[in-house]
Design an enzyme around this catalytic site. Structure first.
Site, PDB file in Angstrom:
ATOM      1  N   SER A 145       0.814  -1.212   0.000  1.00 28.07           N
ATOM      2  CA  SER A 145       0.000   0.000   0.000  1.00 28.07           C
ATOM      3  C   SER A 145       0.848   1.263   0.000  1.00 28.07           C
ATOM      4  O   SER A 145       0.673   2.144   0.841  1.00 28.07           O
ATOM      5  CB  SER A 145      -0.951  -0.043   1.184  1.00 28.07           C
ATOM      6  N   ARG A 160       7.719   6.038  -4.218  1.00 28.57           N
ATOM      7  CA  ARG A 160       8.164   6.704  -2.984  1.00 28.57           C
ATOM      8  C   ARG A 160       7.543   5.953  -1.815  1.00 28.57           C
ATOM      9  O   ARG A 160       6.553   5.261  -1.952  1.00 28.57           O
ATOM     10  CB  ARG A 160       7.717   8.171  -2.968  1.00 28.57           C
ATOM     11  N   ASP A 198      -4.147  -1.919  -0.830  1.00 29.50           N
ATOM     12  CA  ASP A 198      -5.158  -2.324   0.153  1.00 29.50           C
ATOM     13  C   ASP A 198      -6.574  -1.904  -0.237  1.00 29.50           C
ATOM     14  O   ASP A 198      -7.534  -2.619   0.058  1.00 29.50           O
ATOM     15  CB  ASP A 198      -4.793  -1.849   1.574  1.00 29.50           C
TER      16      ASP A 198
HETATM   17 MG    MG Z   1      -5.029  -1.769   6.464  1.00 30.29          MG
END
Ligand code: MG
Ligand code: ADP
Length: 502
Positions: A145, A160, A198
């Site tokens: 994520s 990044r 996610d």
């Molecule tokens: Mg989470």
């Protein structure tokens, strides 16, 4: 100035009016469009190469590993093909030394070891030498994520770090390749078939579990340590190059907005001196400016900064009796005076506490800030509540604006709201026009987060009250891991039957 008067003034600085909401939404849609045309530094609109939502009919066993901002989760999922599944999961807190490791290989070796440990605990049968020989590799979805530019469904170049990670060595590298190498070193019978963020994981999990007759989930969003959204976009609107393969019959693709970096230039977002102070001490100054107003990693710190100012101003005198030198923690650090030491959960407690004496909140202030109870009067707690509420409400209204923007961009709300009859009298909506999956502690635990988001939808042109009622939103609890396993399984089947070609 009297304490509560000052608290009210500070709180007002976090106001986001309906006009502000509309202005942010228009700018947001513009950034979404630019991001589809070219590689943009703002909302960078990453193509996920996932072109279809789950229907609940998928079947088989797969794995997922989820590198969150706080936890590392490993899970196996056995999909039964009827919207149900069985799962085994493990979760550990990511050590700080790993988040800021010297070398990328330190992080990926650590992750591979956790996968190995998981298999030893729950799937010893998959580790037998026979299994390895038959070359039947288990597919694994890697929930990652952080902004990674995907060149295909199972590769992605790290752009990044966010959320406190800082391993410069990994930037510019393919994170799937790095993890696959670490997995191979440990001789685990696993092939990474999908890189998933996610938000998309949460979306897929919710879609899999919904009954077939329900409107499929088309938007996913995370409001946890960080924030991001994904939505289903028409392929013909994605005019920048798509380098990777995807099933040729597709006409839509999920796009990961990476909206944490929306309006980094602060053209439309609200900005207080507290936001400025927070940004100045952050590791990624000037970046993730939307995330810094919305996500769990930052809201507690924003509150802390405002409270410290009110404590240090003798005319205001928040926690007036409290003396820094009188209360020293074992490690010499008092959370109240320590950057990043205050968790966002204090905002949820403040919002929830409507008791006259505010005892639960006062207890939380004592625990979370390490301020002795005798220094926390009712008025102090009222001041904290006012400011916490202002920060939380602004976050939720900005979050609502982001969701409204992707809803409008995906064009789904333009469907005639009367297509499916709404029973006005019984106040029941039979079918949603739009189904949204959300996950993350902020949206899950902050009381009224959804209600504040809905307030913004009602005042945005193109949504309004009629469509707002037809937007369904569901928590996809810890869905990002299971969702990634679902995507990995679908991708593995597409690789096998050769349908995943450009
Ligand atoms: Mg989470
Ligand atoms: P992750 O982002 O790793 O998936 P979570 O979704 O649990 O994890 O989000 C963690 C973030 O949520 C932290 O920044 C924390 O400050 C915040 N948080 C934890 N509990 C609460 C709560 N009760 N209310 C609001 N925010 C919370």
């Amino acid at each position: 100035m009297a304490l509560l008067e000052k608290a009210n003034r500070v709180a007002h600085q976090f106001d986001l009016t309906d006009d502000d909401v509309r202005r942010c939404c228009a700018h947001f849609i513009n950034e979404l469009e630019v991001g589809l045309q070219r590689r943009s530094p703002a909302v960078c609109q990453i193509p996920t190469y996932v072109t279809e939502v789950a229907y609940g009919t998928e079947k088989g066993l797969s794995l997922a590993v989820d590198l969150g901002g706080t936890n590392l989760r490993v899970c196996s999922v056995d999909l039964c093909g009827d919207s149900t599944y069985t799962t085994k999961q493990s979760k550990i807190t990511i050590p700080t030394r790993i988040m800021t490791a010297q070398k990328a290989s330190d992080l990926f070796h650590f992750i591979a070891e956790q996968i190995q440990h998981f298999l030893q605990t729950y799937h010893q049968e998959l580790l037998t030498p026979d299994k390895a020989k038959t070359a039947e590799l288990l597919s694994l979805g890697f929930t990652f994520s952080y902004p990674a530019y995907q060149n295909s469904i199972n590769s992605g170049i790290l752009l990044r770090w966010t959320k406190g990670f800082d391993i410069p060595d990994a930037i510019g590298q393919d994170v799937c390749h790095l993890l696959q190498e670490a997995i191979n070193e440990l001789h685990l019978p696993i092939k990474i078939t999908a890189l998933v963020n996610d938000a998309l994981g949460a979306l897929m999990f919710r879609a899999y579990a919904l009954p077939l007759s329900e409107t499929r989930t088309s938007v996913g969003a995370i409001f946890g340590t960080g924030t991001n959204g994904v939505y289903l976009e028409k392929l013909h609107n994605i005019t920048k190059e798509l380098e990777g393969a995807y099933p040729p019959a597709s006409n839509e693709m999920f796009i990961s907005c990476e909206w944490g970096s929306f309006d980094n230039g602060l053209l439309v977002q609200p900005n207080t001196k507290y936001d400025t102070s927070l940004d100045q001490v952050s590791v990624n100054r000037g970046n993730q400016m939307f995330e810094k107003r919305v996500s769990g990693m930052f809201l507690g710190e924003l509150l802390r900064i405002a409270l410290v100012e009110m404590h240090e101003d003798p005319e205001v005198g928040l926690f007036r009796e409290f003396r820094e030198d009188a209360a020293t923690e074992a490690d010499g650090k008092i959370p109240f005076f320590t950057q990043w030491a205050v968790d966002t959960s204090i905002l949820s407690i403040a919002e929830a506490d409507n008791s006259g004496e505010l005892l639960p909140l006062r207890q939380k202030i004592a625990d979370a800030l390490s301020i002795p109870e005798f220094c926390i009067g009712v008025e102090d707690a009222q001041a904290v509540k006012l400011i916490a509420n202002a920060i939380g409400k602004r976050a939720a209204r900005l979050a609502g604006t982001a969701l409204a923007s992707v809803i409008l961009k995906s064009g789904r709300s333009l469907v005639n709201p009367h297509t499916f009859p709404v029973d006005e009298d019984s106040n029941t909506t039979n079918r949603a026009l739009i189904d949204i999956a959300v996950d993350g502690s902020v949206v899950e635990f902050y009381p009224g987060f959804e209600a504040y988001m809905r307030d913004t939808w009602r005042v945005i042109d193109g949504i309004g009250p009629a469509i707002e009622r037809r937007i369904r939103i569901g928590i996809s609890k810890d869905g990002s891991s299971i969702g990634a396993a679902i995507i990995a399984l679908i991708a593995a089947q597409q690789f096998q039957n050769g349908s995943n070609v450009a």
